[in-house]
Scaffold this motif. Structure first.
Motif, PDB file in Angstrom:
ATOM      1  N   HIS A 305     -12.541 -14.626 -44.113  1.00  0.00           N
ATOM      2  CA  HIS A 305     -12.668 -15.809 -43.262  1.00  0.00           C
ATOM      3  C   HIS A 305     -11.776 -15.749 -42.024  1.00  0.00           C
ATOM      4  O   HIS A 305     -11.614 -16.752 -41.340  1.00  0.00           O
ATOM      5  CB  HIS A 305     -12.368 -17.084 -44.060  1.00  0.00           C
ATOM      6  N   MET A 335     -18.590 -20.975 -41.886  1.00  0.00           N
ATOM      7  CA  MET A 335     -17.141 -20.978 -41.705  1.00  0.00           C
ATOM      8  C   MET A 335     -16.607 -22.407 -41.633  1.00  0.00           C
ATOM      9  O   MET A 335     -17.356 -23.350 -41.357  1.00  0.00           O
ATOM     10  CB  MET A 335     -16.747 -20.221 -40.425  1.00  0.00           C
ATOM     11  N   MET A 336     -15.325 -22.546 -41.856  1.00  0.00           N
ATOM     12  CA  MET A 336     -14.664 -23.827 -41.657  1.00  0.00           C
ATOM     13  C   MET A 336     -14.398 -24.044 -40.163  1.00  0.00           C
ATOM     14  O   MET A 336     -14.282 -23.085 -39.392  1.00  0.00           O
ATOM     15  CB  MET A 336     -13.349 -23.885 -42.435  1.00  0.00           C
ATOM     16  N   LYS A 339     -11.430 -22.210 -38.211  1.00  0.00           N
ATOM     17  CA  LYS A 339     -11.403 -20.747 -38.116  1.00  0.00           C
ATOM     18  C   LYS A 339     -11.844 -20.287 -36.728  1.00  0.00           C
ATOM     19  O   LYS A 339     -12.196 -21.077 -35.858  1.00  0.00           O
ATOM     20  CB  LYS A 339     -12.287 -20.135 -39.204  1.00  0.00           C
ATOM     21  N   SER A 365     -16.475 -28.026 -43.003  1.00  0.00           N
ATOM     22  CA  SER A 365     -17.300 -26.894 -42.592  1.00  0.00           C
ATOM     23  C   SER A 365     -17.822 -27.093 -41.180  1.00  0.00           C
ATOM     24  O   SER A 365     -18.239 -28.201 -40.816  1.00  0.00           O
ATOM     25  CB  SER A 365     -18.495 -26.720 -43.537  1.00  0.00           C
ATOM     26  N   SER A 410     -16.559 -17.640 -45.593  1.00  0.00           N
ATOM     27  CA  SER A 410     -15.914 -18.743 -46.306  1.00  0.00           C
ATOM     28  C   SER A 410     -16.026 -18.518 -47.804  1.00  0.00           C
ATOM     29  O   SER A 410     -17.112 -18.240 -48.318  1.00  0.00           O
ATOM     30  CB  SER A 410     -16.587 -20.065 -45.936  1.00  0.00           C
TER      31      SER A 410
END
Length: 431
Positions: A305, A335-336, A339, A365, A410
């Motif tokens: 990640h 991905m969050m 990030k 997210s 993630s």
């Protein structure tokens, strides 16, 4: 309290977010009679690789005959993955009973976080299960992480890269300072592939605290021998013909750190002999890191990640393609929001034939459309799917039997895909 009500209560604690500090943990553990003092511990931090290193360390200790606790985070599918004794997850009934006990001892005015209460539960379970050695993975940072209340026999810091910058700082030196917070006076510390300002911070911290320091590449190393075997060399041990159950060349570094950590622990009353090292590495289980769930097409999941982990994944995919030049790579990515998607896909976009952008079922997210706006143009062909189930279904329709579907970006997304493949639900507490 039932297991479902315990999980609901723990889930509710996520409203307290992340609070770095040790006073709440010390209060909780004091009210429990300090269970963390009833077993020896090994403490492992780092940006990438700490979970794999912890799993290897626990596996080798178990092969040596110890009763071993393993505490890791996040979980992928089941909350109970976080707390294990000799690889057996804590029972649902124990989660319910311990949650009730923990809830009862929280004093008025104290608001523990989900991770703090879960860490206290792990220590209590380990103490009451007769654990001799607990292997503890740092949750976030190190200095103020909830796990940093133990007095370990040895510790390790695997790697340092830019991640969780809103909590740990915006430079590798700042992050190194937080990670170095697990170094205790006189306690040996193993350091992985870390250079530059972060290394200088760790070296200085260890010197100031009189902590013996062992560094990968100087004091120990792992050298690959052919496609699978490797050798380990340190000042005290030379082992040839080792193999590891975990895929990827980067696992050589993690294996080296794990063996070096046990070398350090051996001088402090936790000896592990050569046969146990070999058996433990050969049989170590660890989910969600370069894990192939299905064949024809290959369904690969990897919880990378951040950009440093994406480079490792790209190396693995490159090797996979080397023997299959006609195969296509379909990337399923979520991905969050905190990030770096552009940095993450940099080493991967040239390898992917096409991408399916999606999102895990978590409020933090990034949405699939947000990812499309940020990185969609980086891929030759890009699709959008609103959730993991639709993303996996779409990728399967696009892939032939010889191709690779790679799910990444993630651990939360990886957990959802694993649950879909298993045909089960995902416990919601995955942060």
């Amino acid at each position: 309290m039932t297991y479902s009500s315990a999980i609901e209560y723990l889930y509710g604690l996520q409203k307290h977010g992340i609070k770095l500090g040790l006073e709440t943990m010390r209060t909780l553990l004091g009210r429990l009679g300090h269970p963390e003092r009833r077993f020896k511990s090994l403490h492992i931090g780092g940006t990438n690789g700490k979970g794999s290193t912890a799993a290897m360390t626990a596996s080798m200790l178990q092969a040596a005959g110890y009763q071993v606790g393993l505490y890791t985070s996040p979980h992928l599918v089941d909350f109970r993955e976080r707390i294990r004794v000799n690889q057996i997850m804590i029972a649902e009934a124990q989660v319910a009973e311990m949650t009730e006990r923990l809830r009862a001892i929280v004093p008025s005015g104290l608001t523990p976080t989900f991770f703090e209460l879960t860490t206290a539960m792990a220590f209590l379970h380990f103490a009451e299960s007769g654990v001799e050695v607990a292997v503890l993975e740092v949750g976030l940072g190190g200095r103020f992480d909830a796990t940093n209340v133990v007095d370990p026999e040895a510790c390790a810091i695997t790697t340092i890269a830019l991640d969780h910058q809103e909590y740990l700082g915006t430079t590798e030196a700042a992050i190194g300072f937080e990670k170095a917070g697990i170094i205790k006076p006189g306690v040996p510390v193993v350091v992985g592939r870390i250079d530059g300002p972060a290394w200088e911070v760790i070296r200085t911290t260890a010197a100031d605290r009189g902590a013996p320091l062992m560094r990968l590449g100087e004091d120990f190393q792992a050298v690959g021998i052919g496609p699978e075997a490797f050798s380990f060399h340190s000042r005290s041990r030379h082992l040839d013909g080792l193999t590891c159950a975990l895929a990827g060349r980067h696992q050589l570094d993690n294996a080296a750190c794990a063996v070096a950590l046990l070398d350090a622990a051996g001088g402090r009353g936790i000896p592990v002999d050569e046969p146990a090292v070999r058996r433990g590495l050969q049989t170590v289980p660890w989910q969600g890191r370069l894990e192939v769930l299905e064949r024809n097409p290959d369904l690969l999941v990897d919880g990378a990640h951040n950009p440093a982990a994406a480079l490792v994944l790209a190396e693995y995919v490159t090797e996979w393609r080397a023997s299959r030049p006609e195969a296509r790579v379909i990337l399923v990515l979520g991905m969050m929001r905190d990030k770096d998607p552009a940095g993450f896909v940099e080493p991967l976009c040239g390898l992917a034939t096409e991408a399916v952008l999606t999102q895990a079922d978590l409020a933090r997210s990034a949405t699939a459309l947000e990812l499309q706006n940020t990185i969609g143009s980086r891929f030759r062909r890009c699709h959008v799917a609103p959730n993991a189930a639709e993303a996996l279904a779409l990728a399967r329709t696009r892939a032939g039997a010889q191709d690779l579907i790679c799910v990444t970006g993630s651990l939360m997304l990886v957990g959802e895909v694993k649950a879909l493949v298993r045909g089960c639900g995902v416990s919601p507490l995955r942060g």
